[in-house]
Design an enzyme around this catalytic site. Structure first.
Site, short mmCIF file in Angstrom:
data_model
loop_
_atom_site.label_atom_id
_atom_site.label_comp_id
_atom_site.label_asym_id
_atom_site.label_seq_id
_atom_site.Cartn_x
_atom_site.Cartn_y
_atom_site.Cartn_z
N ASP A 119 -1.79 60.19 189.61
CA ASP A 119 -2.97 60.97 190.01
C ASP A 119 -3.10 61.20 191.50
O ASP A 119 -3.43 62.32 191.93
CB ASP A 119 -4.24 60.30 189.48
N HIS A 144 -0.25 55.67 182.80
CA HIS A 144 -0.22 57.14 182.75
C HIS A 144 -1.04 57.79 183.84
O HIS A 144 -1.02 59.02 183.96
CB HIS A 144 -0.73 57.59 181.39
N CYS A 145 -1.76 57.04 184.65
CA CYS A 145 -2.67 57.66 185.63
C CYS A 145 -2.43 57.19 187.06
O CYS A 145 -2.20 58.01 187.95
CB CYS A 145 -4.13 57.38 185.24
N ILE A 146 -2.54 55.91 187.31
CA ILE A 146 -2.62 55.42 188.69
C ILE A 146 -1.38 55.76 189.52
O ILE A 146 -1.50 56.11 190.69
CB ILE A 146 -2.91 53.91 188.71
#
Length: 455
Positions: free
Chosen positions: A290, A285-287
Site C-alpha cells: 500500500d 496483502h496490504c502493508i
C-alpha cells in the site's frame, strides 16, 4: 465536491428511492468478484445477513471447491461454506456472462505491485471490462481492493461509462475498502465498520444501505478518493511504525538492549503509546504494498513522500539484516559460512497461525540464503507445500519437513521467521544447534538459552 454529510442527507430521486428500498429491505442479489481472502469472508457475511450471493472467480478449481462446501482458507471453516451452500443463498461461478444478474457487484480482486514497485491494476481493469460487457441500469458497483486515491473515478468509471450508461444516473459507483485481518480471533468482517465513499449522493446512499445490512456500522466519507485514502492511511500507519521498531531493533541491539523488553515495558503506559513489533520483513496483502501505491500517485503532484519511502527502505532491508545475523550465528556455532550450510526456516506464512503466504518475508529469506549457497528447507504446520508466487516461483512445490529431534539435529541453524503457536519451541531449542529468532517466539513461550540468538 459533496461533503459526507451532504451526501448522506441528500433527497433521493424516485428511482434512487426504489433502489434504496431494495437494498434496505428487499433481497438484492449480491455479486462478489474475487473469491479469496477478502471475497469469501465478504460473501459469507452477506449470506449471514440473509442476502443471496453469487460469487465470481477465474479459478475453476476454487469455484468447484466452494460449490462442494469446502474451504481453502484455514481460518474459514468448511462448515461455514457448507452451511452457506445448504441455505441456498451462495453459489460460486466462473461464468462472467452472469454479471448482469446481481443488483450489487463488490470487487475484491488483487492489486499487486510490478517488479518496479508500481501499481498493477490489471485485475481491476479486466474486472471493470467484464462488468461493462454486462452492465445494466440500476446496478451498484463497489470496489473494495486496496488502491491509490482516484482509481475508482479515473480507472473504473470511464470503462463503465463507455457503455453509454452514466454513473449516478443509470448505475451507482462506490468505493469501500476491505478491512480483513486473517486469523483475527476478535474482529471479523461483520464486526468491523465499513468506510464508504460514493460517486455522488445516490451511490453513497446505495452503498451504505447495502453494507448497513452486512456489517455493524458504515462510515460515510465525501468521495471515493477519500475512502481510498483512508485505506492507505490505515496501512501506511502500520508500515511506518513497524519500520520504527525495526530501526530501534538495530540501534538497541548494538547497545546490548533487547528491543522486545523495551516494547513490553513501554506498552504499560496507558496513553500516548501503541506497541508495534519488529520482524524479518513485511508480509501480507496490504502493508508491504500500500505505501508504494501512494508514493507512486504522489509523483503526479510533484510531491516526494520521503517519510513513507524511508520506512519502506527500512522494512525492505530487514531480510538482509536477518541473513547477516544468521551468518554470524552459524559462524560462531559451527565455524563455517553460509555456503553449504543447512538451514531450516521455521514458519513461512506471513503471520502466525494462518496459512496465508502473500508477500511473506520467509520467501525472501529463503531466496537470499540460497543465493549465498545455503541448503534451505522449511517447516510450517499450516503450509504443507509452497504455492506458486509472483516473485519466488522457483520455490513452488517444496514440501514442509517434519519437526522432530532427528530432523532438527541435521541443520546448522533454525531460523524462526513466523511464530506459529502450534510449534514446540522447547523441542526446537533443545535439539537445534543454534536458533535465530526474528519474532521473540522462544522467550514468549518461556524458552531461553545460549543457543538462541535474536535477530
Amino acid at each position: 465536491m459533496y461533503t459526507a454529510a451532504a451526501q448522506a442527507t441528500a433527497e433521493p430521486s424516485a428511482e434512487t428511492a426504489r433502489r434504496l428500498a431494495l437494498f434496505r429491505e428487499g433481497r438484492p442479489l449480491i455479486g462478489v468478484i474475487g473469491l479469496g481472502y477478502v471475497g469469501v469472508p465478504l460473501a459469507l457475511a452477506a449470506v449471514k445477513a440473509d442476502l443471496p450471493v453469487l460469487g465470481f472467480d477465474i479459478a475453476a478449481a476454487r469455484v468447484a471447491q466452494l460449490n462442494r462446501g469446502e474451504s481453502f482458507i484455514r481460518h474459514i471453516p468448511a462448515a461455514a461454506i457448507a452451511e452457506a451452500r445448504a441455505s441456498g443463498r451462495f453459489e460460486a461461478t466462473g461464468d462472467f456472462a452472469r454479471l448482469d444478474e446481481p443488483d450489487a457487484i463488490l470487487i475484491a480482486v488483487p492489486t499487486p505491485l510490478t517488479r518496479q514497485r508500481e501499481p498493477d491494476l490489471s485485475f481491476v481493469e479486466n474486472t471493470a471490462r467484464a462488468i461493462a460487457s454486462r452492465l445494466r441500469p440500476g446496478q451498484l458497483i463497489v470496489l473494495e481492493s486496496t488502491t491509490y486515491p482516484g482509481t475508482t473515478e479515473e480507472v473504473i468509471k470511464p470503462v463503465l461509462e463507455a457503455t453509454g450508461l452514466r454513473s449516478g444516473k443509470d448505475f451507482y459507483l462506490a468505493y469501500s475498502p476491505e478491512r480483513e485481518d486473517p486469523g483475527n480471533p476478535t474482529h471479523g468482517t461483520r464486526s468491523i465498520p465499513k468506510v464508504v465513499g460514493g460517486d455522488g449522493p445516490a451511490a453513497l446512499a446505495m452503498a451504505r444501505a447495502l453494507y448497513g445490512r452486512i456489517v455493524v456500522d458504515t462510515v460515510p466519507v465525501s468521495s471515493t478518493a477519500t475512502a481510498e485514502a483512508v485505506k492507505l492511511t490505515e496501512n501506511i500507519f502500520r508500515a511506518v511504525n513497524i519500520a520504527l521498531v525495526n530501526e530501534l531493533k538495530l540501534v538497541y541491539g548494538a547497545m546490548g538492549i533487547d528491543v522486545w523488553e523495551v516494547i513490553e515495558a513501554a506498552k504499560t503506559k496507558p496513553f500516548g503509546f501503541m506497541p508495534f513489533y519488529p520482524g524479518p520483513g513485511l508480509g501480507g496483502h496490504c502493508i508491504p504494498i500500500d505505501p508504494f501505491y501512494l508514493t507512486w500517485k504522489a509523483r503526479e503532484y510533484d510531491i516526494a513522500t520521503r517519510f513513507i519511502e524511508l520506512a519502506g527502505e527500512i522494512n525492505t532491508e530487514m531480510p538482509y539484516h536477518v541473513v547477516n545475523r544468521l551468518a554470524e550465528a552459524v559462524d560462531r556455532s559451527a565455524g563455517r559460512g553460509l555456503n553449504g550450510a543447512r538451514i531450516l526456516i521455521l514458519g513461512v506464512a506471513y503471520k502466525k497461525n494462518v496459512d496465508d503466504m502473500r508477500e511473506s518475508p520467509a520467501l525472501k529469506l529463503m531466496a537470499l540464503l540460497e543465493r549465498r549457497g545455503a541448503v534451505v528447507d522449511y517447516h510450517d504446520p499450516f503450509i504443507p507445500v509452497l504455492p506458486p508466487t509472483r516473485e519466488h516461483g522457483e520455490l513452488a512445490g517444496r514440501s514442509s519437513v517434519a519437526l522432530d529431534a532427528a530432523t532438527l539435529g541435521r541443520y546448522d541453524a533454525v531460523l524462526i521467521a513466523t511464530d506459529h503457536d502450534a510449534v514446540d519451541y522447547r523441542l526446537v531449542a533443545l535439539h537445534a544447534k543454534v536458533v535465530v529468532d526474528t519474532r521473540n517466539a522462544c522467550q514468549r513461550h518461556g524458552v531461553t538459552g545460549a543457543k538462541i540468538v535474536k535477530a
